[in-house]
Design an enzyme around this catalytic site. Structure first.
Site, PDB file in Angstrom:
ATOM      1  CG  ASP A   1      -0.300   0.083   2.519  1.00 33.37           C
ATOM      2  OD1 ASP A   1       0.932  -0.081   2.583  1.00 33.37           O
ATOM      3  OD2 ASP A   1      -1.006   0.326   3.529  1.00 33.37           O
TER       4      ASP A   1
ATOM      5  CE  LYS B   1       3.017  -5.748   4.046  1.00 29.01           C
ATOM      6  NZ  LYS B   1       2.446  -4.682   4.897  1.00 29.01           N
TER       7      LYS B   1
ATOM      8  CD  GLU C   1       7.920  -0.207   7.721  1.00 23.51           C
ATOM      9  OE1 GLU C   1       6.987  -0.929   7.318  1.00 23.51           O
ATOM     10  OE2 GLU C   1       8.143   0.930   7.274  1.00 23.51           O
TER      11      GLU C   1
HETATM   12  O1  KIV Z   1       3.512  -1.177   1.730  1.00 22.69           O
HETATM   13  C1  KIV Z   1       4.695  -1.556   1.765  1.00 22.69           C
HETATM   14  O2  KIV Z   1       5.499  -1.264   0.869  1.00 22.69           O
HETATM   15  C2  KIV Z   1       5.116  -2.366   2.895  1.00 22.69           C
HETATM   16  C3  KIV Z   1       6.553  -2.767   2.973  1.00 22.69           C
HETATM   17  C4  KIV Z   1       7.355  -1.631   3.451  1.00 22.69           C
HETATM   18  C5  KIV Z   1       6.761  -3.971   3.796  1.00 22.69           C
HETATM   19  O3  KIV Z   1       4.329  -2.685   3.739  1.00 22.69           O
END
Ligand code: KIV
Length: 296
Positions: free
Chosen positions: A60, A129, A199
């Site tokens: 996202d 995710k 993260e």
């Molecule tokens: O949205 C994204 O790019 C992420 C990554 C930083 C893991 O969640």
């Protein structure tokens, strides 16, 4: 029944096996570093495919990298589906993970399952995710896993809720907050997540937490002790203004190259250096003479 076209996958790459969850678990067991990168369209997917990465996330982060928002919260599920379908067309071997955008899974387990199913059915994602390790996120993760869709969790700095976390900054820098991240990671693991993202947490905290993890952990700003690393495509290639977060390593400066390329094109048009004879089509002189006669 959805009205959207079925997601089209790139033809198989004969030189490489498609990534699967058992292969990913093997990589962790054998301590082979897992490579993950974000992608948002066909060209970025092709770059990931050609480089032979293991996991591709339609993050996202698209909200900021390709849609011009200042945070990740405005991106919609419809936006994510369009981007994920384009990525799907460019990939054959990496496992494709679709990020569930803010507002598309928090309301109820049913909402989370319905959103995850759209990512799978309409965009061809193989997993989803979601962010956070509190009771709501853990419940949503468990529900989606029970519905048959693999889930990657995400703890530490979770950009969708950065305001509540006190801003866009490293997490787990006190014993209490680091221990909470550890509890969240274990809860997501117990809920059935196949992998986690850590993260922006101190490297030393990661090393303390890793022995309790039985699933692959992919780090971004979490130090070298995770099972793999992820970076945002636009950060690692320098398709952005400014340097980005401390943990970003830049491997190219494409924004500078793009700016210079478009500026050179504009200068060529303005000075009539473009198009040159080599960029134009020809016509037989007799046809041209006939045309001339027709027009006069
Ligand atoms: O949205 C994204 O790019 C992420 C990554 C930083 C893991 O969640």
């Amino acid at each position: 029944m959805s009205s959207h076209a079925t997601a089209v996958q790139a033809p198989a790459d004969p030189g490489r096996l498609p990534m699967t969850l058992p292969l990913l678990a093997d990589m962790r067991r054998l301590r082979e570093p897992i490579v993950m990168v974000t992608a948002y369209d066909y060209p970025s997917a092709r770059a990931a495919q050609t480089a032979g990465v293991d996991l591709v996330l339609v993050g996202d982060s698209a909200a900021t990298t390709v849609l011009g928002h200042s945070s990740t919260t405005p991106v919609s599920l419809e936006d994510m589906l369009v981007l994920a379908r384009a990525v799907r067309r460019g990939l054959s071997t990496p496992l494709l993970i679709g990020d569930l955008p803010f507002g598309s899974y928090e309301v109820s387990d049913e909402q989370a399952i319905a959103t995850a199913m759209r990512m799978v059915k309409e965009a061809g994602c193989e997993a989803v995710k979601l962010e956070g390790g509190g009771p709501t996120s853990v419940s949503r993760a468990r529900a989606i896993v029970c519905a048959g869709i693999p889930v990657m969790g995400h703890v530490g700095l979770t950009p969708q809720t950065a305001t509540a976390l006190g801003g866009w900054k490293a997490q787990g820098r006190t014993a209490a907050t680091a221990a909470r991240i550890g509890e969240q990671a274990l809860a997501l693991q117990e809920a059935g997540c196949f992998a986690l993202v850590f993260e922006a947490i101190p490297a030393a905290v990661t090393s303390e937490l890793m022995p309790a993890m039985d699933i692959p952990v992919i780090g971004i700003g979490a130090g070298p002790d995770t099972d793999g690393q992820v970076l945002v495509f636009h950060d690692l290639l320098g398709i952005r203004d400014g340097l980005g977060a401390r943990f970003v390593k830049r491997y190219a400066s494409l924004q500078e190259e793009m700016n210079a390329g478009v500026a050179a094109y504009a200068a060529d048009v303005r000075t009539r250096r473009y198009p040159g004879p080599e960029h134009t089509y020809s016509i037989d002189p007799s046809e041209l003479a006939e045309l001339h006669a027709l027009l006069s």
